[in-house]
Write an enzyme that holds these catalytic residues in place. Structure first.
Site, PDB file in Angstrom:
ATOM      1  N   ARG A 114      -4.011  14.096  13.972  1.00 41.37           N
ATOM      2  CA  ARG A 114      -3.531  14.914  13.563  1.00 41.37           C
ATOM      3  C   ARG A 114      -2.744  15.881  14.195  1.00 41.37           C
ATOM      4  O   ARG A 114      -2.361  16.687  13.657  1.00 41.37           O
ATOM      5  CB  ARG A 114      -4.551  15.812  13.538  1.00 41.37           C
ATOM      6  CG  ARG A 114      -5.632  15.150  12.291  1.00 41.37           C
ATOM      7  CD  ARG A 114      -7.286  15.638  12.300  1.00 41.37           C
ATOM      8  NE  ARG A 114      -8.177  15.910  13.241  1.00 41.37           N
ATOM      9  CZ  ARG A 114      -8.382  16.468  13.809  1.00 41.37           C
ATOM     10  NH1 ARG A 114      -7.151  18.012  13.713  1.00 41.37           N
ATOM     11  NH2 ARG A 114      -9.099  16.612  15.048  1.00 41.37           N
ATOM     12  N   ASP A 135      10.189  27.427  -2.523  1.00 43.05           N
ATOM     13  CA  ASP A 135       9.520  26.269  -3.073  1.00 43.05           C
ATOM     14  C   ASP A 135      11.505  25.433  -2.760  1.00 43.05           C
ATOM     15  O   ASP A 135      12.321  26.108  -4.101  1.00 43.05           O
ATOM     16  CB  ASP A 135       8.790  25.879  -3.865  1.00 43.05           C
ATOM     17  CG  ASP A 135       8.786  24.928  -3.939  1.00 43.05           C
ATOM     18  OD1 ASP A 135       9.671  22.949  -3.936  1.00 43.05           O
ATOM     19  OD2 ASP A 135       7.806  24.298  -5.177  1.00 43.05           O
ATOM     20  N   LYS A 182       8.604  14.416  -4.127  1.00 42.21           N
ATOM     21  CA  LYS A 182       9.908  13.724  -5.367  1.00 42.21           C
ATOM     22  C   LYS A 182      10.186  13.790  -4.963  1.00 42.21           C
ATOM     23  O   LYS A 182      11.427  12.148  -4.164  1.00 42.21           O
ATOM     24  CB  LYS A 182       9.733  16.079  -6.040  1.00 42.21           C
ATOM     25  CG  LYS A 182       8.752  16.800  -6.417  1.00 42.21           C
ATOM     26  CD  LYS A 182       7.497  15.385  -6.938  1.00 42.21           C
ATOM     27  CE  LYS A 182       6.230  16.277  -7.958  1.00 42.21           C
ATOM     28  NZ  LYS A 182       5.572  16.544  -6.918  1.00 42.21           N
TER      29      LYS A 182
END
Length: 385
Positions: A53, A178, A203
């Site tokens: 993690r 973004d 994407k």
């Protein structure tokens, strides 16, 4: 030729040119271990790794490549674009003020309303293309973050990054952008003063519609960035080892994929603008598109592979058009090799700012002529021609 002289497309194609030192492998290994052995003195001094993690070797190359492509100081991979975005907002504190755009990814907009506001953030939503509106919205000494998305999904509005950064920084706020649609192929927001760059790496960065991932790149690895790092680890929004490997594989073809998609999108936008059943084409590359001049300044070499059309006849005609398509696939997401179409208003539901006659188009790698012919035929059939 030293790596410092490589152009971004070369850096991406070779994944920074890293070679696995023990075997000489060109393709990196996938590190699956969830934990790492301590040294004899009970420290991790020799490896610096404690647990998956916190730090996974499978992240290293992709994060380093993103850092260089965006011109930043550090990068972090996440399990999703939402994981990356929400980790940024959760690095703030209850009571902090943020400003966000009307035009933004709908799931993040919904999260801000249903979680972030009840949690304690004060949120103002504005038209981020209007710098005057931003000046009126920021609260010097209270505003901690201004979030922008450009081009903004699915109307593809353009935000002046340098103008936003100037206003936000004067008020003591950071700017996060973004940049999923622009990608580092066409825009490097840090060069315009942005502090944090976010990507839904599902994407274009991955480009094959086969993983879910997110990424953040920091202008400076400061205390705010350290809080984001903490959130990734402690909230568990980490990407898996295999997914990180797939992401790196996808990024190695980023430039030719994105450049081809953008070229096809431009051609489609110009042809669709003349179609008798299309009332408007929304694409920053068109000279009459609002914000085109800013986009031309910020996006070097292309305007991205996303566009939207508004179909004459309203909601029903738009949905009928999507139903008639064969080459284009009706599906959520964008940035893959395949071209996708989506009726965004019905997906986003009540309260959406998206017009009902709009179809969002993600242009893939198919022949641009075939894509146009499929759309033109679907439009004609939907209108009874």
């Amino acid at each position: 030729m030293p790596q410092s002289d490589w152009r971004p497309s070369s850096l991406a194609a070779q994944g920074l040119g890293w070679i696995e030192p023990r075997t000489g492998a060109i393709s990196p290994p996938i590190h699956m271990s969830s934990t790492y052995q301590r040294d004899a003195d009970n420290s991790y001094g020799s490896t610096g790794r404690i647990y998956i993690r916190d730090e996974n070797p499978s992240f290293d190359q992709a994060q380093a490549l993103l850092t260089q492509l965006e011109g930043g100081a550090a990068a972090l991979l996440f399990a999703s674009g939402m994981g990356a975005a929400t980790a940024t907002f959760m690095a703030l504190r209850p009571g902090d003020h943020v400003v966000v755009p009307i035009g933004m990814y709908w799931a993040l907009r919904n999260w801000l309303k249903t979680f972030a506001e009840p949690w304690g953030l004060a949120i103002d939503t504005i038209d981020m293309t209007d710098l005057g509106a931003l000046r009126r919205a920021v609260r010097p000494g209270q505003t901690r973050l201004v979030w922008v998305e450009t081009p903004a999904n699915p109307m593809w509005s353009i935000t002046d990054l340098a103008g936003v950064a100037e206003i936000a920084h004067a008020a003591g706020a950071k700017v996060a952008a973004d940049s999923t649609v622009a990608t580092p192929v066409f825009c490097r927001p840090i060069e315009f003063g942005v502090d944090i760059v976010m990507h839904s790496a599902t994407k274009y960065l991955n480009g094959h519609s086969d993983i879910c991932a997110g990424a953040l790149i920091a202008r400076e690895a400061d205390d705010f960035w350290k809080r984001i790092q903490f959130n990734r680890s402690k909230l568990g929004a980490i990407i898996g080892s295999f997914e990180a490997w797939l992401l790196l594989r996808g990024m190695r073809s980023l430039f030719p994929r994105v450049e081809r998609s953008a070229k096809s999108a431009m051609a489609l936008a110009e042809r669709l603008a003349a179609h008798r059943h299309v009332s408007a084409v929304l694409y920053p590359g068109l000279k009459d598109f609002p914000g085109h001049e800013i986009a031309a300044k910020q996006m070097q070499g292309g305007f991205g592979g996303m566009l939207s059309i508004r179909v004459k006849g309203g909601d029903a005609a738009a949905i009928r058009t999507a139903a008639q398509l064969g080459l284009w696939k009706r599906a959520t997401s964008l940035g893959g090799t395949e071209s996708l179409v989506e009726h965004r208003a019905s997906i986003e539901g009540e309260g959406t700012p998206v017009p009902g006659d709009l179809l969002r188009l993600s242009v893939g790698l198919e022949d641009a002529g075939d894509l146009y012919d499929d759309l033109a035929a679907a439009l004609d059939r939907a209108h009874g021609n």
